[in-house]
Write a protein that holds these residues in place. Sequence first.
Motif, PDB file in Angstrom:
ATOM      1  N   GLU A 243      -0.317   4.854   1.178  1.00  0.00           N
ATOM      2  CA  GLU A 243       0.071   3.913   2.224  1.00  0.00           C
ATOM      3  C   GLU A 243      -0.732   4.059   3.511  1.00  0.00           C
ATOM      4  OE1 GLU A 243       4.230   4.370   2.780  1.00  0.00           O
ATOM      5  OE2 GLU A 243       4.756   3.665   0.765  1.00  0.00           O
ATOM      6  N   LEU A 245      -4.013   4.862   3.686  1.00  0.00           N
ATOM      7  CA  LEU A 245      -5.447   4.685   3.450  1.00  0.00           C
ATOM      8  C   LEU A 245      -5.999   3.494   4.233  1.00  0.00           C
ATOM      9  CD1 LEU A 245      -7.531   6.205   1.752  1.00  0.00           C
ATOM     10  CD2 LEU A 245      -7.249   4.469  -0.022  1.00  0.00           C
ATOM     11  N   PHE A 261      -4.359  -2.914  -5.019  1.00  0.00           N
ATOM     12  CA  PHE A 261      -3.848  -2.053  -3.958  1.00  0.00           C
ATOM     13  C   PHE A 261      -2.536  -2.584  -3.386  1.00  0.00           C
ATOM     14  CE2 PHE A 261      -8.451  -1.563  -4.049  1.00  0.00           C
ATOM     15  CZ  PHE A 261      -8.573  -0.187  -4.125  1.00  0.00           C
ATOM     16  N   CYS A 264      -1.406  -0.353  -0.284  1.00  0.00           N
ATOM     17  CA  CYS A 264      -2.379  -0.010   0.766  1.00  0.00           C
ATOM     18  C   CYS A 264      -2.439  -1.117   1.815  1.00  0.00           C
ATOM     19  CB  CYS A 264      -3.755   0.226   0.157  1.00  0.00           C
ATOM     20  SG  CYS A 264      -3.795   1.614  -1.000  1.00  0.00           S
ATOM     21  N   LEU A 267      -5.276  -0.883   4.516  1.00  0.00           N
ATOM     22  CA  LEU A 267      -6.672  -0.785   4.107  1.00  0.00           C
ATOM     23  C   LEU A 267      -7.535  -1.782   4.874  1.00  0.00           C
ATOM     24  CD1 LEU A 267      -8.411   0.833   2.111  1.00  0.00           C
ATOM     25  CD2 LEU A 267      -8.185  -1.074   0.500  1.00  0.00           C
TER      26      LEU A 267
END
Length: 602
Positions: A243, A245, A261, A264, A267
Motif C-alpha cells: 500500500e 509503494l 496493482f 497500490c 503508486l
Amino acid sequence: MSRLKGVAERDTRVGFRAERKDFGASVPQGLLKAARKSGQLNLSGRNLSEVPQCVWRINVDIPEEANQNLSFGAAERWWEQTDLTKLIISNNKLQSLTDDLRLLPALTVLDIHDNQLTSLPSAIRELENLQKLNVSHNKLQILPEEITNLRNLKGLYLQHNELTGIPEGFEQLFNLEDLDISNNRLTTVPASFSSLSSLVRLNLSSNQLKSLPAEISGMKRLKHLDCNSNLLEAVPPELANMESLELLYLRRNKLRFLPEFPSCRLLKELHVGENQIEILGPEHLKHLNSILVLDLRDNKLKSVPDEITLLQSLERLDLSNNDISSLPCSLGKLHLKFLALEGNPLRTIRREIINKGTQEVLKYLRSKIKDDGPSPSDSVIGTAMTLPSESRVNVHAIITLKILDYSDKQTTLIPDEVFDAVKSNVITSVNFSKNQLCEIPKRIVELKEMVSDVNLSFNKLSFISLELCMLQKLTFLDLRNNFLNSLPEEMESLIKLQTINLSFNRFKILPEVLYHIPTLETILISNNQVGSVDPQKMKAMENLITLDLQNNDLLQIPPELGNCVNLRTLLLDGNPFRVPRAAILMKGTAAILEYLRDRIPT
C-alpha cells in the motif's frame, strides 16, 4: 578521564604508544586535532593502502601535542575531546580493515566506498551505534554475520560489489530504512526480508534475480523498489498489496505480462520498459489512480486501450519502440506533459505531427474526437481560391489545425500576407522551419496571446529578438540547426516554456537564462561546444526531466550533477570526459546519477 575508561580497560597499553611508529604521517596532525573537537574525520582520496593506527586510536592515545608538553587553552584540553562519530575513508586503496575498528565504538557513520575491500572484520559487530554504513564500490564477496548486530543501522549501501548472498539473520536490522544491494551477483532474495518493516527504499537492480519472494509484500513502509536489470519473468501478485509503494522500477527484465496493482493506490511511477510485454489491458490500468509516470518503452505492445483515459494524473507516457499501429483518440483527453511514440509503425498520425511534440499529438487526437461530421475544408478551399494574395498560405491549416505554416520555402523573410492570413483565427502553432531566416519576423509578436509552439529550426538565426520573448504562452520552442551562441536574458519572461531544442548551434556554455525558467522540463542542446554546466543551478530546476548534452566539449562531469534526482533522461555521449566510463553511460540515467552522487566530496 572517566569517559575513556571503557576503552582503556580493553587496552592496557593505553597512554604508552607515543613511541609507536605507524602510518600517521599520511594524516596531518591538524586534521586529528580538529577531529577530536568535532567528532568527524574525513580521509577521503588520500591514497591510503591501510588505515593509520593513529586513526583507530584517536580516542585512546594521548595526543602528540600533549606529549610534547604544549600548553593547552581551555578549549583545547585533550581530555575533553569528543568521541569520533563520523569516519570517511572513501576513495583510497584499502584492501582490508583490522579489528582495531572496535576502538571507535561511538561511530554513527562509516563511509569506506571506492576501495578494494574483499571482506569486513568481525569486529564490526561492536559498532552498535552505527546508523550509516557505506561499503559500495568495493570487492566484497560475502558479508560477515556480525553485520546483523548493527541494530541501529538506518542506511546500508552495498552497491557495486561481488556479493552472491545475504547472511542469515539479516532481518534483525529492523531499523533499516535505506538498503542498496544493486550491481552485485545475487540470485535470490531471502523471504526473511519481509521482517525489514522500517525499510523505505530497496534497490536490487543489476543482479541476477529470476524471482522475488511473495513475502516481500510484508514491507509495509516500502516506497521505492528498484528491480531494474535482472532476469525476472514475473512478479509475485502479492506485490500488488504494498500500500505504501510509490516508485516501482522493473526495466530490463523478461516480463511478459504487466502486473495488476489493486492496492497500490499511491503508486506514482511504474517503469516496465525493455521487457517482453505484449498486452496492455483495462485491468492493468484501472487501479493506477495516482500514476504520474508510465514507462512502457521497448516492449511488444500492439495497442493501447481506450481505458488509458482512466489515468487522469498521468504526466509522462513512454510508448516508444513497440508495435503500436494506432492510438485511441481518447488519449488526447489526458493532460500529458511528455508522450514518446518513436519506433512504432503508427499509420493514423502523420510523422510531421509526431515530430512537433506531445502537445501537437494530443491536439490532433482531440480534433479526431470532434471531427465526426464532414470537414469544413470545402469552404476553406473556396476562401483560399478567392484571395490571390494568400495563395501561398495554407489557410486550411490555419482554420482547422490552428497552425501558421510557412516552412521549407528557403525564403529569407516571411511575407506579410502570411500574417495577414491569420485574420481573426486562433493560432497555437507557428512553423517557419527550413528557410533562410537571419532574424525572427517582428510580426510574430502579433500572436503573443495565443501561440504555444514555435518552430524556427533549420534557419540562419544568430540572435533571438525580443519579439519572441513576448510570447508568454510559449511551451515548445525549436531553435535547432541555427547559428546561435547565446540567448537573451529577456527569455526569462517565457514563464510557461517546457521544452527548448538548441541542438546543432554554437553554444559554448549552457545559456544562463535557462536556469531561470523554472517550468523547463526538456533541454536539448546536443552537438554544440558546451564546456560546462552549473550543477547547483541545475538542481534548482525542479521540473527538469530531460537534459541532452551529447556531442559537446565537456571535459568533466561535476559529481554534484548527481543531485539532480528529478532527471529521467541524461544524455552525455560524445563528450571528451574520461569518467563516467562508457560502461556506466550504457546503464542509463539512474546509474549515471548514482555514480556521480557516490563521488561527491563529503
